[in-house]
Scaffold this active site. Structure first.
Site, PDB file in Angstrom:
ATOM      1  N   TYR A  15     -28.524   5.540  -5.952  1.00 46.05           N
ATOM      2  CA  TYR A  15     -27.770   6.945  -6.205  1.00 46.05           C
ATOM      3  C   TYR A  15     -28.523   8.285  -6.011  1.00 46.05           C
ATOM      4  O   TYR A  15     -27.645   9.383  -6.281  1.00 46.05           O
ATOM      5  CB  TYR A  15     -27.163   6.734  -7.561  1.00 46.05           C
ATOM      6  CG  TYR A  15     -26.295   5.615  -7.768  1.00 46.05           C
ATOM      7  CD1 TYR A  15     -24.950   5.569  -7.190  1.00 46.05           C
ATOM      8  CD2 TYR A  15     -26.844   4.245  -8.687  1.00 46.05           C
ATOM      9  CE1 TYR A  15     -24.170   4.341  -7.184  1.00 46.05           C
ATOM     10  CE2 TYR A  15     -25.759   3.185  -8.831  1.00 46.05           C
ATOM     11  CZ  TYR A  15     -24.660   3.076  -8.036  1.00 46.05           C
ATOM     12  OH  TYR A  15     -23.600   2.315  -7.956  1.00 46.05           O
ATOM     13  N   HIS A  20     -22.527  12.849  -6.925  1.00 41.17           N
ATOM     14  CA  HIS A  20     -22.615  12.484  -8.441  1.00 41.17           C
ATOM     15  C   HIS A  20     -23.809  12.757  -9.041  1.00 41.17           C
ATOM     16  O   HIS A  20     -23.559  12.783 -10.438  1.00 41.17           O
ATOM     17  CB  HIS A  20     -21.973  10.956  -8.409  1.00 41.17           C
ATOM     18  CG  HIS A  20     -20.771  10.850  -9.556  1.00 41.17           C
ATOM     19  ND1 HIS A  20     -19.984  11.819  -9.940  1.00 41.17           N
ATOM     20  CD2 HIS A  20     -20.485   9.810 -10.199  1.00 41.17           C
ATOM     21  CE1 HIS A  20     -19.055  11.412 -10.842  1.00 41.17           C
ATOM     22  NE2 HIS A  20     -19.514  10.237 -11.002  1.00 41.17           N
ATOM     23  N   ASN A  67     -20.505   6.922 -16.442  1.00 36.07           N
ATOM     24  CA  ASN A  67     -19.276   6.509 -17.345  1.00 36.07           C
ATOM     25  C   ASN A  67     -19.788   6.361 -18.878  1.00 36.07           C
ATOM     26  O   ASN A  67     -18.799   6.278 -19.871  1.00 36.07           O
ATOM     27  CB  ASN A  67     -18.506   5.537 -16.783  1.00 36.07           C
ATOM     28  CG  ASN A  67     -17.830   5.809 -15.477  1.00 36.07           C
ATOM     29  OD1 ASN A  67     -17.896   6.950 -15.031  1.00 36.07           O
ATOM     30  ND2 ASN A  67     -17.272   4.854 -15.014  1.00 36.07           N
ATOM     31  N   ASN A 113     -15.506  11.667 -15.551  1.00 35.55           N
ATOM     32  CA  ASN A 113     -15.854  10.189 -16.420  1.00 35.55           C
ATOM     33  C   ASN A 113     -16.843  10.501 -17.479  1.00 35.55           C
ATOM     34  O   ASN A 113     -16.915  10.071 -18.782  1.00 35.55           O
ATOM     35  CB  ASN A 113     -15.764   9.094 -15.540  1.00 35.55           C
ATOM     36  CG  ASN A 113     -14.290   8.504 -15.235  1.00 35.55           C
ATOM     37  OD1 ASN A 113     -13.414   9.105 -15.859  1.00 35.55           O
ATOM     38  ND2 ASN A 113     -14.170   8.049 -14.051  1.00 35.55           N
TER      39      ASN A 113
END
Length: 193
Positions: A15, A20, A67, A113
């Site tokens: 990631y 994000h 999240n 989120n």
């Protein structure tokens, strides 16, 4: 008083530097700029402690996955006995053009989120935040795949410039307050002064 600066993202190498993970990238810039290494695992976050101006700050990258970011934030606020008004959250925003900054003193979580989880678990939305635009995917492209994707080469410099401005905005919130930071960073396309 302690300021908790939380950059949102997902742990794991796959990631790194995705859209994000803007919050983690801005924390890295702050870490280097302020010489505050992120080297301690505390409250489900990778943390570092230091100062901005005369104020004590904690930089924190939650390791809970996006999240569930609120779990770490609640623990950090409790551990450092910090008021939620001294929480600053840095995160990506698909509703802003790529590289645009938006500083806010509070407000809703919108569609993000990670922010929704923080607002839900803290029961507060009256804390400053710095949003960095990542733009929207092309029509028909999956939103999850887009936000978890990396920037194309032609966008990397513009995004790095946005990370630098976002780091400046965080410092301005701590030293001058959210309203002053909003006046400085929300005008002129969010490019800062």
């Amino acid at each position: 008083m302690t300021y908790i600066v939380v950059g949102l993202g997902n742990p794991e190498k796959k990631y790194e530097h995705t859209r994000h993970n803007v919050g983690f990238d801005v924390l890295q810039v702050l870490s280097q700029k302020l010489d505050i290494p992120l080297n301690k695992l505390r409250c489900k976050a990778l943390t570092g402690e230091g100062r901005i101006g005369g104020e004590r700050v904690v930089l924190a990258a939650p390791q809970t996955y996006m999240n569930l970011s609120g779990q770490s934030v609640v623990e950090l606020l409790r551990w450092y006995k910090a008021d939620a008004k001294h929480l600053i959250v840095v995160y990506d925003d698909v509703d802003l053009p790529q590289g645009r900054l938006r500083v806010r003193a509070g407000g809703s979580a919108g569609t993000h989120n990670g922010m929704r989880n923080i607002v839900y678990l803290t029961g507060r939305d009256d804390f400053p935040r710095v949003r960095i635009g990542i733009g929207k995917p092309e029509p028909g492209r999956d939103l999850a795949a887009y936000v978890l994707g990396k920037y194309p080469p032609e966008a990397r410099q513009a995004m790095f410039d946005a990370f630098l401005r976002a780091a400046d905005a965080v410092q301005a919130i701590v030293t001058d307050g959210a309203e002053a930071a909003m006046a400085r960073f929300n005008g002129e396309g969010g490019k800062g002064a």
